[in-house]
Write an enzyme that holds these catalytic residues in place. Structure first.
Site, PDB file in Angstrom:
ATOM      1  N   HIS A  65     -21.850  35.900  31.307  1.00 43.10           N
ATOM      2  CA  HIS A  65     -22.768  36.581  30.121  1.00 43.10           C
ATOM      3  C   HIS A  65     -21.486  36.843  28.897  1.00 43.10           C
ATOM      4  O   HIS A  65     -20.621  37.790  29.042  1.00 43.10           O
ATOM      5  CB  HIS A  65     -23.104  37.878  30.223  1.00 43.10           C
ATOM      6  CG  HIS A  65     -24.543  37.876  31.018  1.00 43.10           C
ATOM      7  ND1 HIS A  65     -25.548  37.317  30.557  1.00 43.10           N
ATOM      8  CD2 HIS A  65     -25.110  38.523  32.085  1.00 43.10           C
ATOM      9  CE1 HIS A  65     -26.790  37.348  31.323  1.00 43.10           C
ATOM     10  NE2 HIS A  65     -26.355  37.979  32.189  1.00 43.10           N
ATOM     11  N   ARG A  95     -27.674  32.947  28.393  1.00 45.62           N
ATOM     12  CA  ARG A  95     -27.812  33.338  26.964  1.00 45.62           C
ATOM     13  C   ARG A  95     -29.252  33.962  26.813  1.00 45.62           C
ATOM     14  O   ARG A  95     -29.538  34.606  26.035  1.00 45.62           O
ATOM     15  CB  ARG A  95     -27.393  32.319  26.088  1.00 45.62           C
ATOM     16  CG  ARG A  95     -27.660  32.612  24.695  1.00 45.62           C
ATOM     17  CD  ARG A  95     -26.881  33.678  24.124  1.00 45.62           C
ATOM     18  NE  ARG A  95     -27.115  33.861  22.794  1.00 45.62           N
ATOM     19  CZ  ARG A  95     -28.073  34.459  22.147  1.00 45.62           C
ATOM     20  NH1 ARG A  95     -29.156  34.798  23.063  1.00 45.62           N
ATOM     21  NH2 ARG A  95     -28.268  34.631  21.009  1.00 45.62           N
ATOM     22  N   LYS A  96     -30.170  33.538  27.590  1.00 43.16           N
ATOM     23  CA  LYS A  96     -31.616  33.713  27.437  1.00 43.16           C
ATOM     24  C   LYS A  96     -31.787  33.686  25.996  1.00 43.16           C
ATOM     25  O   LYS A  96     -32.348  34.573  25.362  1.00 43.16           O
ATOM     26  CB  LYS A  96     -32.006  35.195  27.946  1.00 43.16           C
ATOM     27  CG  LYS A  96     -31.626  35.249  29.534  1.00 43.16           C
ATOM     28  CD  LYS A  96     -31.955  36.503  30.037  1.00 43.16           C
ATOM     29  CE  LYS A  96     -31.847  36.587  31.375  1.00 43.16           C
ATOM     30  NZ  LYS A  96     -30.209  36.918  31.681  1.00 43.16           N
ATOM     31  N   ASN A 102     -35.119  26.568  14.953  1.00 48.86           N
ATOM     32  CA  ASN A 102     -33.960  26.388  14.165  1.00 48.86           C
ATOM     33  C   ASN A 102     -32.932  27.613  14.319  1.00 48.86           C
ATOM     34  O   ASN A 102     -31.852  27.344  13.962  1.00 48.86           O
ATOM     35  CB  ASN A 102     -34.504  26.492  12.834  1.00 48.86           C
ATOM     36  CG  ASN A 102     -33.519  26.332  11.503  1.00 48.86           C
ATOM     37  OD1 ASN A 102     -32.792  25.074  11.497  1.00 48.86           O
ATOM     38  ND2 ASN A 102     -33.406  27.195  10.857  1.00 48.86           N
TER      39      ASN A 102
END
Ligand code: 5BU
Length: 265
Positions: A65, A95-96, A102
């Protein structure tokens, strides 16, 4: 009874897998005889590097993380990459991602962390819909990266269940060039010719929870009973600083024994 691929060895699965990221992971797991991933959730560069070096010989994947590190700098990434080469492991930035295509594209490629440039694997929530996979893929595919979808979380009361999970699997099926598996608590394959990699967090041998919603199961429950492929262990390994190496060996053994029991060799 689990689908056929669950009973195959990592080598057999490496040979037949269409996704390059999955192939290199399976080959690495067999080469090092480990299905252990260590989650190194510490907040200084020094601790992160020292734990990564200590557990390196025993893991297939090192999970980070990166945004919790107080003194993050480009040198940390360079040193992590060196350790990945030295010990032969893949880096997984947990990172989820959870925004529109975009936006995640920029979050993945740019900013301070430039995750795509060093993390072999990352993951994404499916809550925004399939555009998140397309956006991340524009950055990750040309670099040979792989994506895991969050089909199920380990924490108590998680909303990742039922049709949310089923539709997440459908999204993965439509994007197999980039998506090679899931963060989940059980196998997600439904057909004999399907082979998604399942990485399962929420693994512990000594405690059942952490008081903040985390729920732990044993490597045996994850791998033999639920058909998971990679166990992700955090505090169970780095929790007692003087026992990091011993705990890494212990979890690696438990994970590998469970795998051998499942494939019956
Ligand atoms: P622990 O110390 O073994 O509880 O750490 C588990 C790690 O896995 C931690 O980095 C979490 O952010 C991560 N995790 C999780 O626990 N559960 C999930 O569903 C997902 C990630 Br996705």
């Amino acid at each position: 009874k689990l689908p056929m691929n669950t009973y195959k060895t990592y080598t057999e699965r490496a040979k037949q897998h269409p996704n390059a990221c999955a192939r290199s992971l399976f080959e690495l797991m067999e080469r090092k005889q480990t299905n252990l991933s260590v989650a190194v959730d510490v907040t200084t560069k020094k601790e992160l590097l020292s734990i990564a070096d200590a557990v390196g010989p025993f893991v297939c994947v090192l999970k980070t993380h990166i945004d919790i590190v107080e003194d993050f700098d480009a040198d940390l990434v360079a040193q992590l990459e060196n350790l990945a080469k030295k010990h032969d492991f893949l880096i997984f930035e947990d990172r989820k991602f959870a925004d529109i295509g975009n936006t995640v594209k920029h979050q993945y490629a740019s900013g301070i962390y430039k995750i795509a440039s060093w993390s072999h694997i990352t993951n994404a929530h499916t809550v925004p819909g399939e555009g998140i996979i397309k956006g991340l893929g524009e950055v990750g595919l040309p670099l040979g990266r792989g994506l895991l979808l969050l089909a199920e979380m380990s924490s108590k009361g998680a909303l990742t269940k039922g049709s949310y999970t089923t539709e997440s699997v459908e999204m993965a099926r439509r994007n197999k060039d980039f998506v090679f598996g899931f963060i989940a608590q059980q196998k997600m394959n439904q057909f004999d010719d399907e082979d998604f990699v399942v990485m399962s967090p929420g693994v512990g041998l000594d405690v059942k929870g952490d008081g903040l919603g985390q729920q732990y199961r044993t490597p045996h429950q994850v791998i033999v009973e639920s058909g998971g492929d990679v166990i992700i262990v955090g505090r169970g390994i780095y929790g007692q600083p003087d026992q990091v190496e011993a705990q890494a060996k212990r979890y690696r053994q438990a994970g590998w024994d469970a795998y051998l029991e499942r494939v019956r060799i």
